[in-house]
Design a protein around this motif. Structure first.
Motif, PDB file in Angstrom:
ATOM      1  N   ALA A   1       0.825  -1.217   0.046  1.00  0.00           N
ATOM      2  CA  ALA A   1      -0.023   0.095   0.038  1.00  0.00           C
ATOM      3  C   ALA A   1       0.875   1.257  -0.088  1.00  0.00           C
ATOM      4  CB  ALA A   1      -0.777   0.061   1.067  1.00  0.00           C
ATOM      5  N   PHE A   2       2.030   1.211   0.495  1.00  0.00           N
ATOM      6  CA  PHE A   2       2.994   2.438   0.449  1.00  0.00           C
ATOM      7  C   PHE A   2       4.471   2.255   0.041  1.00  0.00           C
ATOM      8  CE2 PHE A   2      -0.222   1.862   3.981  1.00  0.00           C
ATOM      9  CZ  PHE A   2      -0.916   3.249   4.135  1.00  0.00           C
ATOM     10  N   GLN A   3       4.691   3.537  -0.592  1.00  0.00           N
ATOM     11  CA  GLN A   3       6.185   3.415  -0.934  1.00  0.00           C
ATOM     12  C   GLN A   3       6.522   4.885  -0.433  1.00  0.00           C
ATOM     13  OE1 GLN A   3       6.380   2.678  -5.316  1.00  0.00           O
ATOM     14  NE2 GLN A   3       6.469   0.518  -4.772  1.00  0.00           N
ATOM     15  N   GLY A   4       7.636   5.019  -0.212  1.00  0.00           N
ATOM     16  CA  GLY A   4       8.222   6.326   0.162  1.00  0.00           C
ATOM     17  C   GLY A   4       8.054   6.609   1.456  1.00  0.00           C
ATOM     18  N   GLU A   5       8.460   7.892   2.209  1.00  0.00           N
ATOM     19  CA  GLU A   5       8.398   8.179   3.373  1.00  0.00           C
ATOM     20  C   GLU A   5       7.054   9.469   3.693  1.00  0.00           C
ATOM     21  OE1 GLU A   5      10.944  10.751   6.983  1.00  0.00           O
ATOM     22  OE2 GLU A   5      12.172   9.961   5.169  1.00  0.00           O
TER      23      GLU A   5
ATOM     24  N   THR B   1      -0.647  10.181  35.698  1.00  0.00           N
ATOM     25  CA  THR B   1      -0.365   9.568  34.545  1.00  0.00           C
ATOM     26  C   THR B   1       0.446  10.415  33.341  1.00  0.00           C
ATOM     27  OG1 THR B   1      -2.445   8.538  34.717  1.00  0.00           O
ATOM     28  CG2 THR B   1      -1.560   8.006  32.491  1.00  0.00           C
ATOM     29  N   ILE B   2       1.510   9.855  33.197  1.00  0.00           N
ATOM     30  CA  ILE B   2       2.263  10.573  32.032  1.00  0.00           C
ATOM     31  C   ILE B   2       2.113  10.227  30.608  1.00  0.00           C
ATOM     32  CG2 ILE B   2       4.565  11.635  31.827  1.00  0.00           C
ATOM     33  CD1 ILE B   2       5.105  10.873  34.414  1.00  0.00           C
ATOM     34  N   PRO B   3       1.696  10.903  29.989  1.00  0.00           N
ATOM     35  CA  PRO B   3       1.677  10.385  28.387  1.00  0.00           C
ATOM     36  C   PRO B   3       2.971  10.941  27.690  1.00  0.00           C
ATOM     37  CG  PRO B   3       0.526  12.484  28.395  1.00  0.00           C
ATOM     38  CD  PRO B   3       0.986  12.191  30.058  1.00  0.00           C
ATOM     39  N   HIS B   4       3.484   9.976  26.799  1.00  0.00           N
ATOM     40  CA  HIS B   4       4.709  10.149  25.964  1.00  0.00           C
ATOM     41  C   HIS B   4       4.499  10.232  24.552  1.00  0.00           C
ATOM     42  CE1 HIS B   4       7.161   9.645  29.823  1.00  0.00           C
ATOM     43  NE2 HIS B   4       6.207   8.576  29.959  1.00  0.00           N
ATOM     44  N   PHE B   5       4.876  11.141  23.760  1.00  0.00           N
ATOM     45  CA  PHE B   5       4.574  11.108  22.391  1.00  0.00           C
ATOM     46  C   PHE B   5       5.897  10.996  21.532  1.00  0.00           C
ATOM     47  CE2 PHE B   5       1.048  13.139  24.475  1.00  0.00           C
ATOM     48  CZ  PHE B   5       0.205  12.839  23.798  1.00  0.00           C
ATOM     49  N   PHE B   6       5.880  10.701  20.311  1.00  0.00           N
ATOM     50  CA  PHE B   6       7.215  10.819  19.298  1.00  0.00           C
ATOM     51  C   PHE B   6       6.512  11.223  17.958  1.00  0.00           C
ATOM     52  CE2 PHE B   6       4.831   6.894  18.218  1.00  0.00           C
ATOM     53  CZ  PHE B   6       5.318   6.173  16.933  1.00  0.00           C
ATOM     54  N   ARG B   7       7.378  11.536  17.112  1.00  0.00           N
ATOM     55  CA  ARG B   7       7.207  12.060  15.895  1.00  0.00           C
ATOM     56  C   ARG B   7       7.210  10.665  14.641  1.00  0.00           C
ATOM     57  NH1 ARG B   7       7.327  17.371  13.548  1.00  0.00           N
ATOM     58  NH2 ARG B   7       6.252  17.060  11.695  1.00  0.00           N
ATOM     59  N   ALA B   8       6.032  10.248  14.460  1.00  0.00           N
ATOM     60  CA  ALA B   8       6.050   9.145  13.662  1.00  0.00           C
ATOM     61  C   ALA B   8       6.173   9.317  12.343  1.00  0.00           C
ATOM     62  CB  ALA B   8       4.434   8.525  13.873  1.00  0.00           C
ATOM     63  N   ARG B   9       7.214   8.582  11.692  1.00  0.00           N
ATOM     64  CA  ARG B   9       7.367   8.648  10.191  1.00  0.00           C
ATOM     65  C   ARG B   9       7.311   7.238   9.776  1.00  0.00           C
ATOM     66  NH1 ARG B   9      10.792  12.752  12.342  1.00  0.00           N
ATOM     67  NH2 ARG B   9      10.560  14.574  11.201  1.00  0.00           N
TER      68      ARG B   9
ATOM     69  N   VAL C   1       8.099   4.697   6.780  1.00  0.00           N
ATOM     70  CA  VAL C   1       8.928   4.699   5.254  1.00  0.00           C
ATOM     71  C   VAL C   1       8.511   3.231   4.811  1.00  0.00           C
ATOM     72  CG1 VAL C   1      11.344   4.540   4.520  1.00  0.00           C
ATOM     73  CG2 VAL C   1      10.899   5.834   6.461  1.00  0.00           C
ATOM     74  N   ASP C   2       8.071   3.460   3.687  1.00  0.00           N
ATOM     75  CA  ASP C   2       7.787   2.198   2.888  1.00  0.00           C
ATOM     76  C   ASP C   2       6.615   1.359   3.523  1.00  0.00           C
ATOM     77  OD1 ASP C   2       9.165   3.008   0.431  1.00  0.00           O
ATOM     78  OD2 ASP C   2      11.140   1.682   1.286  1.00  0.00           O
ATOM     79  N   GLY C   3       5.739   1.925   4.162  1.00  0.00           N
ATOM     80  CA  GLY C   3       4.711   1.351   5.018  1.00  0.00           C
ATOM     81  C   GLY C   3       5.210   0.735   6.574  1.00  0.00           C
ATOM     82  N   VAL C   4       6.452   1.145   6.888  1.00  0.00           N
ATOM     83  CA  VAL C   4       6.760   0.478   8.339  1.00  0.00           C
ATOM     84  C   VAL C   4       7.140   1.780   9.200  1.00  0.00           C
ATOM     85  CG1 VAL C   4       8.731  -0.594   9.092  1.00  0.00           C
ATOM     86  CG2 VAL C   4       8.006  -1.315   7.025  1.00  0.00           C
ATOM     87  N   ILE C   5       6.777   1.663  10.393  1.00  0.00           N
ATOM     88  CA  ILE C   5       6.916   2.941  11.409  1.00  0.00           C
ATOM     89  C   ILE C   5       7.728   2.257  12.534  1.00  0.00           C
ATOM     90  CG2 ILE C   5       5.922   4.285  13.150  1.00  0.00           C
ATOM     91  CD1 ILE C   5       3.247   3.972  11.577  1.00  0.00           C
ATOM     92  N   THR C   6       9.088   2.643  12.341  1.00  0.00           N
ATOM     93  CA  THR C   6      10.061   2.317  13.896  1.00  0.00           C
ATOM     94  C   THR C   6       9.601   3.028  14.845  1.00  0.00           C
ATOM     95  OG1 THR C   6      11.856   1.716  11.927  1.00  0.00           O
ATOM     96  CG2 THR C   6      12.352   2.279  14.485  1.00  0.00           C
TER      97      THR C   6
END
Length: 214
Positions: free
Chosen positions: A163-167, A190-198, A200-205
């Protein structure tokens, strides 16, 4: 020996709620790491282990759908009974439709492990339960009314997402929650933690919480 697992999950609907939306429920574009961890814990969890999500593979195109759902305006408590007929509210929700993900994860041993708790034991228990479709409770895709189907991925490599190609930058996403407890074992913060989701080719690390908070 590696104790990581790969799990394919899919379902008709999903709702991974954005916390900044206070009234109407709006889903993130993809599954959150905390939701992925919840699915793993529904299949196999003990105090001796802690699941860590490494990657999420998005296998189908992102599709949203608007629906209206009945909810209640208040929360139940020990001394208060909710009468759904009187307190029902109809609210709009922006859901994901026809989703499929592959979760890559591993577990780590905790300080609550006992003499009988070995990595090999829990790894084999997880494999057996996932192969047989066993779970402590039915895993779900963000909300309990959206059950998740699951199966173990036995191949060494995950197939590329069709379904995905590229970033693609998905913006800030909830990574997980941590809790502060008092001497009585009660959660006081309760402490929420966030991250910048990227993606790449359908994969999120997925980063570790310790790395996000540096």
């Amino acid at each position: 020996m590696s104790y990581g697992i790969k799990l394919r999950v899919w379902g008709e609907y999903a709702l991974f709620s954005r916390p900044e939306m206070k009234v109407e429920r709006v889903s993130y574009d993809v599954m959150t790491p905390s939701a992925a961890r919840g699915i793993l814990e529904a299949i196999h969890w003990k105090p001796a282990i802690r699941w860590v999500v490494d990657r999420i593979h998005v296998m189908k195109p992102i599709r949203f759908e608007n629906i209206r759902r009945n909810e209640v305006a208040t929360k139940a408590s020990g001394n208060r009974v909710i009468h759904a007929t009187h307190e029902r509210q109809q609210r709009a929700s922006l859901l994901l439709r026809d989703v499929e993900y592959i979760i890559e994860a591993h577990f780590e041993m905790t300080d609550k492990r006992g003499p009988e708790d070995t990595p090999e034991k829990h790894y084999n228990m997880m494999l057996r339960r996932a192969r047989q479709g066993q779970c402590f409770h039915r895993p779900y895709l963000g909300c309990r009314e959206f059950p998740a189907n699951f199966e173990l991925v036995e191949e060494d490599t995950v197939p590329a997402s069709p379904a995905f190609q590229g970033e693609q930058d998905l913006g800030y996403m909830l990574l997980d929650l941590t809790f502060t407890v008092n001497a009585k074992g009660e959660v006081v913060r309760t402490i929420p933690h966030f991250f910048r989701a990227r993606m790449v080719d359908g994969v999120i690390t997925i980063p570790r919480i310790e790395d996000v908070n540096r």
